[in-house]
Enzyme design. Structure first.
Site, PDB file in Angstrom:
ATOM      1  N   CYS A 147       0.878  -1.267  -0.170  1.00 25.93           N
ATOM      2  CA  CYS A 147       0.065  -0.011   0.046  1.00 25.93           C
ATOM      3  C   CYS A 147       0.828   1.244  -0.033  1.00 25.93           C
ATOM      4  O   CYS A 147       1.351   1.719   1.094  1.00 25.93           O
ATOM      5  CB  CYS A 147      -1.072  -0.089   1.327  1.00 25.93           C
ATOM      6  SG  CYS A 147      -1.832   1.440   1.486  1.00 25.93           S
ATOM      7  N   CYS A 150      -0.515   4.151   2.132  1.00 23.36           N
ATOM      8  CA  CYS A 150      -0.507   4.118   3.742  1.00 23.36           C
ATOM      9  C   CYS A 150       1.029   4.113   3.971  1.00 23.36           C
ATOM     10  O   CYS A 150       1.320   4.797   4.887  1.00 23.36           O
ATOM     11  CB  CYS A 150      -0.850   2.357   3.904  1.00 23.36           C
ATOM     12  SG  CYS A 150      -2.333   1.898   3.224  1.00 23.36           S
ATOM     13  N   ASP A 151       1.909   3.593   3.164  1.00 22.44           N
ATOM     14  CA  ASP A 151       3.285   3.661   3.707  1.00 22.44           C
ATOM     15  C   ASP A 151       4.420   4.471   3.008  1.00 22.44           C
ATOM     16  O   ASP A 151       5.457   4.514   3.504  1.00 22.44           O
ATOM     17  CB  ASP A 151       3.746   2.211   3.579  1.00 22.44           C
ATOM     18  CG  ASP A 151       2.819   1.352   4.470  1.00 22.44           C
ATOM     19  OD1 ASP A 151       2.500   1.752   5.504  1.00 22.44           O
ATOM     20  OD2 ASP A 151       2.649   0.176   4.046  1.00 22.44           O
TER      21      ASP A 151
END
Ligand code: NAP
Length: 321
Positions: A147, A150-151
């Protein structure tokens, strides 16, 4: 069933398909209960795969595009506005062999179900595939991710690799190029599968380079990712690429384990539907990526969620509940 009042409809899953079904069911006064899943680092989380994506440019109605999580927050709020109930729980077992259908969350060995319903809409979506090479699972969350949204932020000014050659991989590479010092897109073949417009953007980006005909054979690191072992599929040559982050974007697998042995699946594990959203069990409907290995778009998932809600409404009209 003592203690469990059957609902008219339970929707399992909360991506574009599940929440569109919820909007339509709520507006049809079916008082839907949505079991949206639990937070996770993968796409089997509330909101589904769009929670792991960045800008959505092809969902009609948003001229300038919209971020995936924002779009899903809108879907959710719209479903709640019409009275859909949403529980943040993960379904652990279903029994579709008798009516009303039974649904468990938590311990699946409990004899009494948590919920029951006269109809079920399955919208459990699909999840990211993994490479299944040494080191990958150990370093997931420690440099390996599925992701970028997200990261990506954690890899500011670091070299990053993205694995895959489809739209997801190219989209991730473009997003990560905003943070990373460089992005290497590693693809197992010599040409991308991604759409032309995405390819053109990636090729034109100064921070993105391509490693063709290459596969990852090992993810290297101890407590944190340090690099990738690679093999060239044409020459057989092996090499090592030092990276701080590795994003895996090689496609998806349908979330159908719950239904195996009860609902009919195709060879790839997708739910089989007929006449709209009907499954092999009357009263059980399926929509979205869990039954679509072909189109897999947010807009087609939403459309099929609408179909499932209408099919469920017509089914419930025809049975005395
Ligand atoms: P995909 O189109 O199935 O592409 C998967 C890629 O991963 C392929 O290039 C494949 O290689 C590679 N791959 C598969 N297994 C691999 C393995 N074990 N090792 C190395 N590489 C592997 O999946 P996707 O990119 O997730 O896209 C899915 C669907 O969503 C598509 O229809 C796509 O158009 C759509 N999508 C659209 C957008 C957008 O419009 N913004 C964004 C994301 C996704 P091969 O090419 O050799 O098979």
């Amino acid at each position: 069933m003592p203690g469990v009042e059957p609902r008219e409809v339970i929707i399992i899953g909360s991506g574009p398909a599940g929440l569109t079904a919820a909007i339509y069911c709520a507006r049809a006064d079916l008082h839907p209960l949505v079991l949206e899943g639990e937070p996770s680092s993968n796409s089997d989380q509330p909101g589904g795969q769009l929670m792991l994506t960045t800008e959505i440019e092809n969902f009609p109605g948003f001229i300038e595009g919209i971020m995936g999580p924002e779009l899903m927050a809108n879907f959710r709020a719209q479903a709640q506005r019409f009275g859909a109930e949403i529980e943040t729980v993960k379904v652990s077992r279903v029994d579709l062999t008798e009516r009303p259908f039974k649904v468990w969350v938590g311990d699946p060995s409990q004899s009494d179900p948590t919920y029951s319903a006269h109809s079920i809409i399955v919208a459990t979506g699909a999840r990211s595939l993994m490479l299944n090479v040494p080191g990958e699972s150990e370093l997931l969350g420690h440099g390996v991710s599925t992701c970028a949204t997200c990261d990506g932020f954690f890899f500011r000014n670091q070299p990053i690799a993205v694995i895959g050659g489809g739209d997801s991989a190219v989209e991730e590479a473009l997003f990560l190029a905003k943070f990373a010092s460089s992005v290497t897109l590693i693809h197992r073949r010599g040409e991308l599968r991604a759409s032309k417009i995405m390819q053109d953007r990636a090729r034109a980006h100064e921070k993105i380079s391509f490693l063709w005909n290459s596969v990852v054979t090992e993810v290297i690191g101890d407590s944190r990712l340090r690099g990738l072992s690679l093999r060239n599929t044409v020459t057989g040559e092996t090499s090592t690429l030092e990276v701080g982050g590795c994003f895996i974007a090689i496609g998806h697998s349908p979330n159908t384990d719950l239904f195996r042995g009860q609902l009919n699946l195709d060879d790839a594990g997708y739910l089989l539907t007929h006449e709209g959203s009907r499954t092999n069990i009357a009263g059980v409907f399926a929509c979205g990526d869990v039954q679509d290995s072909n189109y897999r778009q947010a807009i087609t998932a939403a459309g099929s969620g609408c179909m499932a809600a209408i099919d469920a409404e017509r089914y419930l009209e025809g049975v005395s509940v």
